[in-house]
Design an enzyme around this catalytic site. Structure first.
Site, short mmCIF file in Angstrom:
data_model
loop_
_atom_site.label_atom_id
_atom_site.label_comp_id
_atom_site.label_asym_id
_atom_site.label_seq_id
_atom_site.Cartn_x
_atom_site.Cartn_y
_atom_site.Cartn_z
N GLU A 212 72.39 -26.10 -3.11
CA GLU A 212 74.04 -24.60 -2.71
C GLU A 212 75.04 -24.89 -1.52
O GLU A 212 74.27 -24.85 -0.69
CB GLU A 212 73.40 -23.49 -2.69
CG GLU A 212 72.06 -23.05 -3.60
CD GLU A 212 71.17 -22.19 -3.89
OE1 GLU A 212 71.50 -21.18 -2.18
OE2 GLU A 212 70.29 -21.72 -4.51
N ALA B 120 70.07 -21.32 -7.70
CA ALA B 120 68.85 -20.64 -8.01
C ALA B 120 67.56 -22.49 -7.69
O ALA B 120 67.87 -23.93 -7.82
CB ALA B 120 69.21 -21.03 -9.74
N GLU B 121 66.81 -21.74 -6.76
CA GLU B 121 65.83 -22.48 -5.97
C GLU B 121 64.59 -22.97 -6.92
O GLU B 121 64.60 -24.29 -6.78
CB GLU B 121 65.12 -22.10 -4.98
CG GLU B 121 66.45 -21.68 -3.31
CD GLU B 121 66.84 -20.55 -3.49
OE1 GLU B 121 67.11 -19.70 -4.61
OE2 GLU B 121 67.51 -20.44 -3.03
N HIS C 111 65.67 -15.32 6.28
CA HIS C 111 66.20 -16.36 6.64
C HIS C 111 66.09 -16.94 8.20
O HIS C 111 65.63 -18.22 7.60
CB HIS C 111 68.02 -16.43 7.48
CG HIS C 111 68.67 -15.72 5.91
ND1 HIS C 111 68.51 -14.94 5.19
CD2 HIS C 111 70.15 -16.12 5.53
CE1 HIS C 111 69.72 -14.81 4.60
NE2 HIS C 111 70.08 -15.76 4.23
#
Length: 326
Positions: A29, A59-60, A129
């Site tokens: 990304e 979209a991992e 995160h």
């Protein structure tokens, strides 16, 4: 040698990898034109082309599936998970597929995938995160897990990871990206995976750690000299597989061990080191093994993380307790 930050060393390693092997691809990304959220891939798309450094949808799971397919077709993918807290979206690809493909296919295929991802506290990121999830990866056979603590190691370990024919999760602590510079050789070099580094030599206690906590351990070791305590600091560099032999040799010399990790106490890496030493070298110990870790809670919001994260003073206190054990 140039004085580089860790992010610059990582960019150099990626550039070299792309130059050395035309089957090496970088994707994730915002890694293309924008150069990644931390600019780790800055300029690489312009230099090597959109077919080799390219953006993916947010979209991992798709990133993981693409990496597996490319690896099966003999490419060498370097996917980026924008923050490692998002790894849950791609866990099936990593743990259930990449980790066992070589075994499943009878060693007729390889999985030369290097998953890069930032992680770690102390930088006041939003929720999900900063989480330290390396323990989840460490518990999965078939995956190597690498966590550099300085620019020199970051470059050499990343190049070694990219060349490895099995999947490697390469985690980059965000607080280390631009916090200091280090001498980094120009051009190509590698550092063997699975080999720890003795950062400072000592005789009274062994401090084992990795990632950003290496910096805190170095501070603690320096401060402990005023107490007459000579601490040996070991940087694991690779948390799977762990270089137990180096740790055993150090503990046999010092007679004491303090394990330090930023992750929660229950979160894996430290417990593995401690249990291995208890099994292999317990009769060389002069005191119970000490442990410094975060509390067993979810990672707190930014305003509270400085109270939650371990630091040099926590390490100093635990070392003093261990050395003064009677």
């Amino acid at each position: 040698m140039a004085q580089l930050t860790m992010i610059q060393a990582i960019t150099e390693a990626l550039d070299i990898a792309l130059e050395r092997d035309e089957n090496t691809l970088i994707f994730g990304e915002d890694v293309g034109k924008n150069g990644g959220v931390f600019r780790a891939t800055d300029g690489l798309q312009e230099k090597h082309g959109e077919d080799r450094v390219f953006d993916t949808p947010l979209a991992e799971s798709g990133i993981g599936g693409l990496a597996i397919g490319l690896a099966l077709e003999k490419y060498r993918p370097i996917p980026e998970i924008q923050f490692f807290g998002f790894v849950f979206e791609v866990m099936d690809s990593v743990v259930a597929q990449m980790a066992r493909t070589r075994y499943r296919l009878g060693n007729t295929r390889q999985m030369p995938i290097t998953i890069r991802s930032p992680f770690g506290g102390g930088v006041h990121t939003p929720e999900l995160h900063s989480d330290n999830l390396e323990g989840l990866m460490q518990q999965t056979p078939g995956i190597k897990v690498v966590i550099p603590s300085n620019p020199y190691d970051a470059k050499g370990l990343l190049l070694a990871a990219i060349e490895d024919n099995d999947p490697v999760v390469y985690l980059e602590h965000m607080k280390l990206y631009r916090s200091f510079r280090d001498e980094v050789p120009e051009g190509y070099y590698t550092i063997p995976l699975g080999k720890a580094n003795i950062v400072t030599e000592g005789t009274d206690v062994t401090i084992v750690t990795y990632g950003y906590m290496v910096r805190e351990a170095i501070k603690a070791a320096e401060a402990l000299k005023a107490d007459g305590i000579n601490a040996e600091v070991i940087d694991l560099r690779t948390v799977s597989p762990i270089d137990i032999e180096t740790i055993v040799a150090s503990v046999t010399k010092t007679g004491r061990l303090v394990m330090v990790q930023e992750a929660q106490r229950q979160a894996g890496v430290g417990a593995v080191v401690m249990s291995e030493i208890a099994e292999r070298a317990i009769l060389t110990l002069s005191a119970p093994i000490g442990r410094v870790a975060a509390p067993d809670t979810v990672f707190p919001f930014g305003m509270a993380e400085s109270d939650w994260l371990p630091n040099a003073q926590d390490i100093i206190n635990k070392v003093r307790e261990t050395v003064n054990f009677d």
